[in-house]
Design a protein around this motif. Structure first.
Motif, PDB file in Angstrom:
ATOM      1  N   GLY A  54       0.753  -1.043  -0.046  1.00  0.00           N
ATOM      2  CA  GLY A  54       0.018   0.000   0.154  1.00  0.00           C
ATOM      3  C   GLY A  54       0.908   1.240   0.019  1.00  0.00           C
ATOM      4  N   ILE A  57       2.572   1.501  -3.608  1.00  0.00           N
ATOM      5  CA  ILE A  57       1.631   1.769  -4.670  1.00  0.00           C
ATOM      6  C   ILE A  57       1.299   3.279  -4.484  1.00  0.00           C
ATOM      7  N   ASN A  58       0.935   3.654  -3.375  1.00  0.00           N
ATOM      8  CA  ASN A  58       0.715   5.234  -2.950  1.00  0.00           C
ATOM      9  C   ASN A  58       1.798   6.011  -3.423  1.00  0.00           C
ATOM     10  N   HIS A  86       6.830   0.033  -9.215  1.00  0.00           N
ATOM     11  CA  HIS A  86       5.688  -0.489  -9.772  1.00  0.00           C
ATOM     12  C   HIS A  86       5.998  -1.973  -9.503  1.00  0.00           C
ATOM     13  N   ALA A  89       6.148  -3.072  -6.111  1.00  0.00           N
ATOM     14  CA  ALA A  89       4.771  -3.175  -5.474  1.00  0.00           C
ATOM     15  C   ALA A  89       4.016  -4.564  -5.764  1.00  0.00           C
ATOM     16  N   ILE A  90       4.046  -4.967  -7.129  1.00  0.00           N
ATOM     17  CA  ILE A  90       3.555  -6.427  -7.516  1.00  0.00           C
ATOM     18  C   ILE A  90       4.296  -7.383  -6.575  1.00  0.00           C
ATOM     19  N   ILE A  93       2.580  -7.494  -3.195  1.00  0.00           N
ATOM     20  CA  ILE A  93       1.014  -7.904  -3.021  1.00  0.00           C
ATOM     21  C   ILE A  93       0.975  -9.375  -3.340  1.00  0.00           C
ATOM     22  N   SER A 115      -6.059  -5.494  -0.341  1.00  0.00           N
ATOM     23  CA  SER A 115      -5.018  -5.530  -1.351  1.00  0.00           C
ATOM     24  C   SER A 115      -5.775  -4.425  -2.318  1.00  0.00           C
ATOM     25  N   ILE A 116      -7.034  -4.892  -3.026  1.00  0.00           N
ATOM     26  CA  ILE A 116      -7.856  -4.350  -3.867  1.00  0.00           C
ATOM     27  C   ILE A 116      -8.006  -2.738  -3.417  1.00  0.00           C
ATOM     28  N   TYR A 119      -4.954  -0.587  -3.438  1.00  0.00           N
ATOM     29  CA  TYR A 119      -4.681  -0.034  -4.971  1.00  0.00           C
ATOM     30  C   TYR A 119      -5.800   0.868  -5.556  1.00  0.00           C
ATOM     31  N   TRP A 123      -5.164   4.769  -6.565  1.00  0.00           N
ATOM     32  CA  TRP A 123      -5.082   5.042  -7.991  1.00  0.00           C
ATOM     33  C   TRP A 123      -6.582   5.920  -8.052  1.00  0.00           C
TER      34      TRP A 123
END
Length: 278
Positions: A54, A57-58, A86, A89-90, A93, A115-116, A119, A123
């Motif tokens: 989190g 990706i933030n 990126h 982050a992948i 997760i 997790s969703i 994101y 986003w």
């Protein structure tokens, strides 16, 4: 390597893992020794990795804002490229959700859901702003308590504690938005940029007062024991001192107050842990 640790915000991730442990402890569930050796450490690692995802990706989506508000962070500071952030982050997760598999179906479901949400928050939700942004991130902060309850099979026992953490964190998130208003006003529709600093300060105060108001409930209902009292009184005093400072705007006050709320939340964690020992 240092930048990859920094972008995780490891202190926040450790707090998330610690909250899972408190959730397990407070639930009062009796776990088999073999389960303690495997499941509890796994739950800690899952919380750490997903929290880390989190944060990364933030920062990935916040690149332009951080160039204004926090230029020293790893991505705007040139320590980590956008592409590598990126990929990082992948990896986080995927690792977090795979490790959640032995924890059971409910634990897997919550790990995937969080997790969703992390994101979507980074986003879309954050940029659309308003109170929904603050509520979303505060749910994510409070959810490790519930996750600990899920792991131990008694999630209902952790709901009040999650509510306490969530209310305090909504207040802190609003104050953070006030702190970041200069950069956010250009890229994101936060509550302060919509209704102004003064009104946002009062909203933050209401949520913090609400957290103080419900703080006796865990003791009154017998969920937590007598050792909860001194630590939560200290927590409430810290929160109330922040409340008294909120309406009086002055230059640089937001950073000081949001840090004070964070310290109060740390003492709140200690209160939850102490109270679990009846």
């Amino acid at each position: 390597m240092k930048a990859y640790i920094e972008i995780l915000r490891p202190v926040n991730c450790i707090m998330a893992a610690f909250a899972v442990g408190i959730g397990i402890q407070i639930s009062g569930a009796t776990l088999y020794f073999s389960r303690i050796l495997l499941i509890v450490p796994l739950a800690f690692i899952v919380a750490f990795l997903i929290c880390g995802f989190g944060n990364v990706i933030n920062d990935y989506f916040d690149y332009e804002i951080d160039r204004v508000n926090r230029p020293s962070r790893p991505i705007p500071g040139g320590k980590i490229s956008l592409e590598n952030a990126h990929i990082y982050a992948i990896v986080l997760i995927i690792s977090g959700n795979i490790l959640a598999i032995p924890l059971g179906e409910a634990a897997i479901a919550m790990a995937v859901f969080n997790s969703i949400m992390l994101y979507l928050y980074a986003w879309r939700i954050k940029n659309r702003g308003g109170l929904l942004k603050n509520i979303t991130v505060s749910y994510l902060v409070a959810s490790p308590f519930i996750y600990g309850g899920i792991v131990s099979g008694k999630p209902e026992s952790t709901l009040v504690l999650a509510a306490l953490a969530g209310l305090a964190n909504i207040s802190r998130e609003i104050v953070k938005d006030i702190e970041d208003i200069r950069g956010d006003s250009k890229y994101a529709k936060t509550l302060p940029s919509k209704i102004g600093i003064r009104k946002s300060s009062f909203v933050a105060a209401i949520f913090l007062i609400s957290a103080v108001a419900i703080s006796p409930i865990p003791y009154i209902t017998g969920l937590l024991g007598i050792y909860y009292i001194p630590a939560v009184v200290l927590t409430d005093l810290i929160f109330l001192s922040a409340v008294f400072e909120l309406p009086g705007f002055r230059e640089g006050y937001a950073k000081k107050i949001q840090k004070k709320i964070k310290i109060g939340m740390l003492f709140g964690l200690v209160a939850f842990l102490l109270g679990s020992f009846h």
